[in-house]
Design an enzyme around this catalytic site. Sequence first.
Site, PDB file in Angstrom:
ATOM      1  CG  HIS A 158      -1.689  -1.247   1.419  1.00 39.10           C
ATOM      2  ND1 HIS A 158      -2.910  -1.534   0.850  1.00 39.10           N
ATOM      3  CD2 HIS A 158      -1.344  -2.364   2.133  1.00 39.10           C
ATOM      4  CE1 HIS A 158      -3.299  -2.749   1.205  1.00 39.10           C
ATOM      5  NE2 HIS A 158      -2.351  -3.283   1.979  1.00 39.10           N
ATOM      6  CB  SER A 279      12.486  22.504 -15.643  1.00 41.41           C
ATOM      7  OG  SER A 279      11.700  23.662 -15.721  1.00 41.41           O
ATOM      8  CE  LYS A 285      11.351  19.371 -11.297  1.00 43.62           C
ATOM      9  NZ  LYS A 285      10.082  19.660 -11.968  1.00 43.62           N
ATOM     10  CD  GLU A 292       8.258  12.125 -15.604  1.00 41.49           C
ATOM     11  OE1 GLU A 292       7.324  12.859 -15.928  1.00 41.49           O
ATOM     12  OE2 GLU A 292       9.345  12.568 -15.192  1.00 41.49           O
TER      13      GLU A 292
END
Length: 458
Positions: A158, A279, A285, A292
């Site tokens: 979980h 970024s 970043k 992804e």
Amino acid sequence: MADKKLWGGRFEAGLEKWVEEFGASIAFDQKMAKYDIQGSLAHVTMLGKTGIIESAEADTIKAGLEELLKEYEAGQLVFDISNEDIHMNMESLLTEKIGSVAGKLHTARSRNDQVATDMHLYLKDKLLEVVEKLANLRQVLVDLAEENVYTIMPGYTHLQHAQPISFGHHLMAYYNMFTRDSERFEFNMKHADLSPLGAAALAGTTFPIDRQLTSDMMGFAKPYSNSLDAVSDRDFILEFLSNASILMMHMSRICEEIINWCSNEFQFVTLSDTFSTGSSIMPQKKNPDMAELIRGKSGRVYGNLIGLLTVMKSLPLAYNKDLQEDKEGMFDTAETITVAIDILAGMLKTMTVNQEHMAESTEKDFSNATELADYLASKGLPFREAHEVVGKLVLECTKAGYYLQDVPFSRYQEISDLIEEDIYLALQSKTAVERRDSLGGTGFKQVLWQIEEAKNSF
Ligand code: ARG
């Protein structure tokens, strides 16, 4: 009238350009050009050997095809949309080259068995490539697991800290998933390895062809035994798309974990700059874009599977033009997974595992609660009661703001006289991992055994 079609005999009017474009597949099926030539070479050799055409004619056609292959490899072939697909483009290019004898190539053959043959040949190559790339990914996982047998991390259920585990154990779980993927692609080969050539349009042919010979020449295990099945079957592609979907799901899961692990909250791994991006607005970043993208690309692969399943549903035997829709999803999937496997392997190989931080994150949690319960149970307290006692103690600790390893011994003695000084050792993450020595558990010996097994399987 538009350009003369190879099938133009019974027509009085040609297709309008935009209608022709709708029906054409040359924009994408040219990816099968070399397989189309390979199939034609086998077919014409057989036509010559069986005496269906003169052997001198067969030789002329073969020489022409071989030249076309060279020109294709040199990037010199120009395809024309008015020739609809790769098969008719090749025939027309061959005719330009050797004249009307080229027209004998299509004796005892249809585009229906031809296209199916091309796709089988294409997919066989891709399957080998995928299995090879998966072997590399699996090797990378085994190597990384070997370096991290003794790296402790929180195991989750979980997404909550559950029990400490070895990071090597976690990686070996993925090794197993990718091994099953590899086995599925290997099994896929069984159904890709059949030759449809000679099924002709649907019913076989009146010519005395030798299907075994063409099948052998193209390196297939055997010919399809039913001509209708041979031209209608796309199961081998559906299996590929479904195997690829399961693979993408596995890759997406590990990528999701990598994305978590390199976040500020986890800081378990640091991705190499060579697999990260920045970024355009936030200078600080460093994004796990590649992970992804793999996660995202699972969408298009699933889409390709659902797309073809839907095309196939309700198609009557034998060939229907709907089947032309089987190609782009297959190409796209093959191209997507082959690069995604390499990217994932590269990302894993170059990332830094922040071993200490990973281990520390199991120090400030209750992931050793099962240890205390097991400790009491092993001394005779029924596990259910032990669970209750520990649960209460966890609540007490949570309120007081400390952990099980911080509870003073005097308090432990009040809780149960079964608890002795060795409880503090039992509560350490390393002990917790080490003692899970059941078969396939996270105990170091078990992880070493898994790694050994894996190494022997390559
Ligand atoms: N381009 C077609 C396809 O990809 C080749 C087979 C065409 N056969 C036919 N009878 N129209 O399916």
